[in-house]
Design a protein around this motif. Structure first.
Motif, PDB file in Angstrom:
ATOM      1  N   UNK A  11       0.871  -1.185   0.000  1.00 35.26           N
ATOM      2  CA  UNK A  11       0.000   0.000   0.000  1.00 35.26           C
ATOM      3  C   UNK A  11       0.898   1.222   0.000  1.00 35.26           C
ATOM      4  N   UNK A  12       0.668   2.140  -0.937  1.00 36.88           N
ATOM      5  CA  UNK A  12       1.372   3.425  -0.947  1.00 36.88           C
ATOM      6  C   UNK A  12       0.334   4.484  -0.622  1.00 36.88           C
ATOM      7  N   UNK A  13       0.578   5.234   0.435  1.00 33.57           N
ATOM      8  CA  UNK A  13      -0.396   6.241   0.859  1.00 33.57           C
ATOM      9  C   UNK A  13       0.297   7.565   1.150  1.00 33.57           C
ATOM     10  N   UNK A  14      -0.486   8.619   1.119  1.00 37.90           N
ATOM     11  CA  UNK A  14       0.038   9.926   1.500  1.00 37.90           C
ATOM     12  C   UNK A  14       0.070  10.031   3.026  1.00 37.90           C
ATOM     13  N   UNK A  15      -1.053   9.791   3.672  1.00 41.10           N
ATOM     14  CA  UNK A  15      -1.115   9.863   5.130  1.00 41.10           C
ATOM     15  C   UNK A  15      -0.631   8.556   5.752  1.00 41.10           C
ATOM     16  N   UNK A  19       0.427   7.519  12.725  1.00 37.05           N
ATOM     17  CA  UNK A  19       0.758   8.947  12.737  1.00 37.05           C
ATOM     18  C   UNK A  19       1.387   9.346  14.065  1.00 37.05           C
ATOM     19  N   UNK A  20       0.925   8.730  15.130  1.00 34.72           N
ATOM     20  CA  UNK A  20       1.494   8.977  16.460  1.00 34.72           C
ATOM     21  C   UNK A  20       2.078   7.670  16.985  1.00 34.72           C
ATOM     22  N   UNK A  21       3.137   7.788  17.789  1.00 37.98           N
ATOM     23  CA  UNK A  21       3.803   6.605  18.327  1.00 37.98           C
ATOM     24  C   UNK A  21       2.826   5.732  19.109  1.00 37.98           C
ATOM     25  N   UNK A  22       2.920   4.418  18.890  1.00 39.75           N
ATOM     26  CA  UNK A  22       2.074   3.467  19.596  1.00 39.75           C
ATOM     27  C   UNK A  22       2.896   2.780  20.698  1.00 39.75           C
ATOM     28  N   UNK A  29      -7.325  -0.304  19.468  1.00 37.96           N
ATOM     29  CA  UNK A  29      -7.676   0.885  18.680  1.00 37.96           C
ATOM     30  C   UNK A  29      -7.493   0.616  17.190  1.00 37.96           C
ATOM     31  N   UNK A  30      -8.055   1.484  16.397  1.00 38.15           N
ATOM     32  CA  UNK A  30      -8.128   1.274  14.951  1.00 38.15           C
ATOM     33  C   UNK A  30      -6.751   1.229  14.295  1.00 38.15           C
ATOM     34  N   UNK A  31      -5.838   2.099  14.718  1.00 40.74           N
ATOM     35  CA  UNK A  31      -4.494   2.133  14.138  1.00 40.74           C
ATOM     36  C   UNK A  31      -3.777   0.813  14.387  1.00 40.74           C
ATOM     37  N   UNK A  32      -3.845   0.319  15.602  1.00 41.24           N
ATOM     38  CA  UNK A  32      -3.181  -0.939  15.925  1.00 41.24           C
ATOM     39  C   UNK A  32      -3.834  -2.119  15.209  1.00 41.24           C
ATOM     40  N   UNK A  33      -5.155  -2.102  15.079  1.00 43.65           N
ATOM     41  CA  UNK A  33      -5.841  -3.182  14.347  1.00 43.65           C
ATOM     42  C   UNK A  33      -5.405  -3.204  12.884  1.00 43.65           C
ATOM     43  N   UNK A  34      -5.288  -2.018  12.272  1.00 42.41           N
ATOM     44  CA  UNK A  34      -4.834  -1.942  10.876  1.00 42.41           C
ATOM     45  C   UNK A  34      -3.401  -2.460  10.736  1.00 42.41           C
ATOM     46  N   UNK A  35      -2.550  -2.072  11.670  1.00 45.36           N
ATOM     47  CA  UNK A  35      -1.147  -2.493  11.626  1.00 45.36           C
ATOM     48  C   UNK A  35      -1.033  -4.009  11.766  1.00 45.36           C
ATOM     49  N   UNK A  36      -1.774  -4.572  12.688  1.00 49.96           N
ATOM     50  CA  UNK A  36      -1.766  -6.023  12.877  1.00 49.96           C
ATOM     51  C   UNK A  36      -2.276  -6.727  11.624  1.00 49.96           C
ATOM     52  N   UNK A  37      -3.318  -6.168  10.998  1.00 45.62           N
ATOM     53  CA  UNK A  37      -3.860  -6.764   9.762  1.00 45.62           C
ATOM     54  C   UNK A  37      -2.822  -6.750   8.649  1.00 45.62           C
ATOM     55  N   UNK A  38      -2.045  -5.667   8.538  1.00 48.36           N
ATOM     56  CA  UNK A  38      -0.981  -5.602   7.534  1.00 48.36           C
ATOM     57  C   UNK A  38       0.056  -6.700   7.776  1.00 48.36           C
TER      58      UNK A  38
END
Length: 205
Positions: A11-15, A19-22, A29-38
């Motif tokens: 995935x190539x994205x602009x944002x 965005x903030x340190x985990x 939370x949503x950011x961590x769920x997305x990261x785990x899915x990747x």
């Protein structure tokens, strides 16, 4: 989920996704769920953000090109030279130009403020949240400044400041660069399959 369901490996994205340190990597939370899915689906992510704003043929070069600005050059502040400024081939009223911007960027709507009776010719652009670059655009010689998001107060004061401001939508001022990224990928890796995914989750009525 779209990337995983369709077997993409990058995935190539602009944002940035992060965005903030985990401090942890859980499903809380949503950011961590997305990261785990990747990670689970072996999908890499490249996110360029401010570097892509400033880059040659990046967000703001593409935005200036889409608006058909001429004699384009850079502008910015002491720490970030990310904006672009150029001229129109013909002078338009602020209303005419705001309508042109809306149509070219396919924005849901645009907001504009400034000198409604005057003509526009020197146009500065910063895609996304560019409220911090209004005065830099003015110092660079712009009579009109386009960004994705400007603050209410700066819009309210535009005519007194001496610059027109057009707020064309955060997503709509950044999305055009996706076509350039796709072109570059195909140039570097002709055998690669690249698809532009519309990630805009915000709608207006």
């Amino acid at each position: 989920s779209y990337a995983a369901e369709n077997n993409f490996d990058l995935i190539i994205s602009h944002h940035p996704i992060i965005f903030k340190a985990q401090k942890a990597m859980t499903l809380k939370n949503n950011v961590q769920r997305k990261t785990i899915a990747l990670i689970k689906n072996n999908i890499s992510a490249f996110s360029f953000h401010t570097r892509l704003d400033a880059a040659q043929n990046g967000v703001n070069d593409v935005l200036a090109g889409k608006l058909q600005l001429q004699n384009v050059r850079t502008f910015g502040n002491e720490t970030e030279v990310i904006g672009r400024i150029g001229t129109l081939s013909e002078k338009l009223t602020l209303f005419q130009f705001a309508e042109y911007v809306k149509n070219v960027l396919n924005s849901d709507s645009v907001k504009f403020a400034g000198n409604f009776d005057g003509e526009v010719s020197n146009i500065a652009v910063v895609g996304g949240d560019g409220k911090d670059f209004v005065f830099d655009a003015l110092r660079a010689g712009a009579d009109t400044y386009i960004t994705g998001r400007a603050s209410y107060n700066i819009m309210e004061d535009a005519s007194e400041i001496g610059i027109n401001i057009i707020e064309a939508g955060h997503y709509f001022t950044e999305f055009p660069v996706c076509g350039e990224l796709s072109r570059v990928i195909k140039e570097i890796l002709p055998e690669a399959y690249a698809e532009i995914f519309d990630s805009n989750a915000i709608r207006e009525v």
